[in-house]
Motif scaffolding. Sequence first.
Motif, mmCIF file in Angstrom:
data_model
loop_
_atom_site.group_PDB
_atom_site.id
_atom_site.type_symbol
_atom_site.label_atom_id
_atom_site.label_comp_id
_atom_site.label_asym_id
_atom_site.label_seq_id
_atom_site.Cartn_x
_atom_site.Cartn_y
_atom_site.Cartn_z
ATOM 1 N N MET A 95 3.034 -7.399 -55.136
ATOM 2 C CA MET A 95 4.062 -7.986 -54.268
ATOM 3 C C MET A 95 3.468 -8.404 -52.927
ATOM 4 S SD MET A 95 7.041 -8.117 -55.796
ATOM 5 C CE MET A 95 8.313 -8.046 -54.536
ATOM 6 N N ASN A 99 3.795 -12.347 -51.973
ATOM 7 C CA ASN A 99 4.555 -12.744 -50.787
ATOM 8 C C ASN A 99 3.665 -13.356 -49.715
ATOM 9 O OD1 ASN A 99 7.165 -12.220 -51.621
ATOM 10 N ND2 ASN A 99 7.068 -10.062 -51.058
ATOM 11 N N ARG A 103 4.353 -17.066 -48.458
ATOM 12 C CA ARG A 103 4.529 -17.286 -47.016
ATOM 13 C C ARG A 103 3.608 -18.390 -46.521
ATOM 14 N NH1 ARG A 103 2.974 -12.626 -45.435
ATOM 15 N NH2 ARG A 103 0.990 -13.134 -44.402
ATOM 16 N N GLN A 109 10.018 -15.675 -49.873
ATOM 17 C CA GLN A 109 9.328 -14.515 -50.421
ATOM 18 C C GLN A 109 10.252 -13.749 -51.376
ATOM 19 O OE1 GLN A 109 6.967 -12.266 -47.493
ATOM 20 N NE2 GLN A 109 7.335 -13.937 -46.049
ATOM 21 N N TRP A 112 11.425 -7.082 -51.901
ATOM 22 C CA TRP A 112 10.720 -5.927 -52.449
ATOM 23 C C TRP A 112 11.594 -5.141 -53.418
ATOM 24 C CZ3 TRP A 112 5.642 -4.312 -51.610
ATOM 25 C CH2 TRP A 112 4.909 -5.108 -50.724
#
Length: 228
Positions: A95, A99, A103, A109, A112
């Motif tokens: 993750m 992300n 980004r 994104q 989580w």
Amino acid sequence: MREIVLDTETTGFDPETGDRIVEIGAVELYNHVPTGQTYHQYINPERDMPQDAFEVHGLSTEFLADKPKFAEIAQAFLEFVGDAKLVIHNAAFDMKFLNAELRWVGLPQIPWERAIDTLAIARQKFPGSPASLDALCRRFGIDNSARTLHGALLDSEILAEVYLELIGGRQPDFGLAGTGTVTRSDASDTWRPKPRPAPLASRLTEEEKAAHAAFVESLGDDALWKRI
């Protein structure tokens, strides 16, 4: 309920120091059953592949040179995963990289809370025991003999089998119910899996087919198999 079992391969351990994703592999599950739909993409990391990463993944700078950059595949990747939960072994690592890459190209994104971490599940279920993917394959008797190198699609396919064992031995709607780790679909879930692109090959050997045919023949003309 749709879930995506996902794995990435990277040039190193930290995107904030210049490491990048070089491969993404993913397997689609619907109500904990593989649909046959997969996603696989090699990615040009726009940097040289370190020797230690090459030894782990078998992916060289030369091999990745003509592959698309993350910006070129990002939208297609997001469309494949949709709003599904992401089943990942050591989810924090993947993750973090996903992300960071999203980004950098200005795309949304992934929250989580959409990640289901099979490493955390394994450590909770088998405290004190090894919880690597290889160790879990040994525990559940899953064949990972083809895993001589870390490959994202192969690892996600193996992880899908491990995940189904972790949540209850491949029986949908049993393991972890009510724990908050896995959410169940509700009546408004109208998504349905697509047909498998190619039928699975038969696991019957010619000897087994012949033995079955001989057995049916021995039952006489009233055998159920002959009347159907």
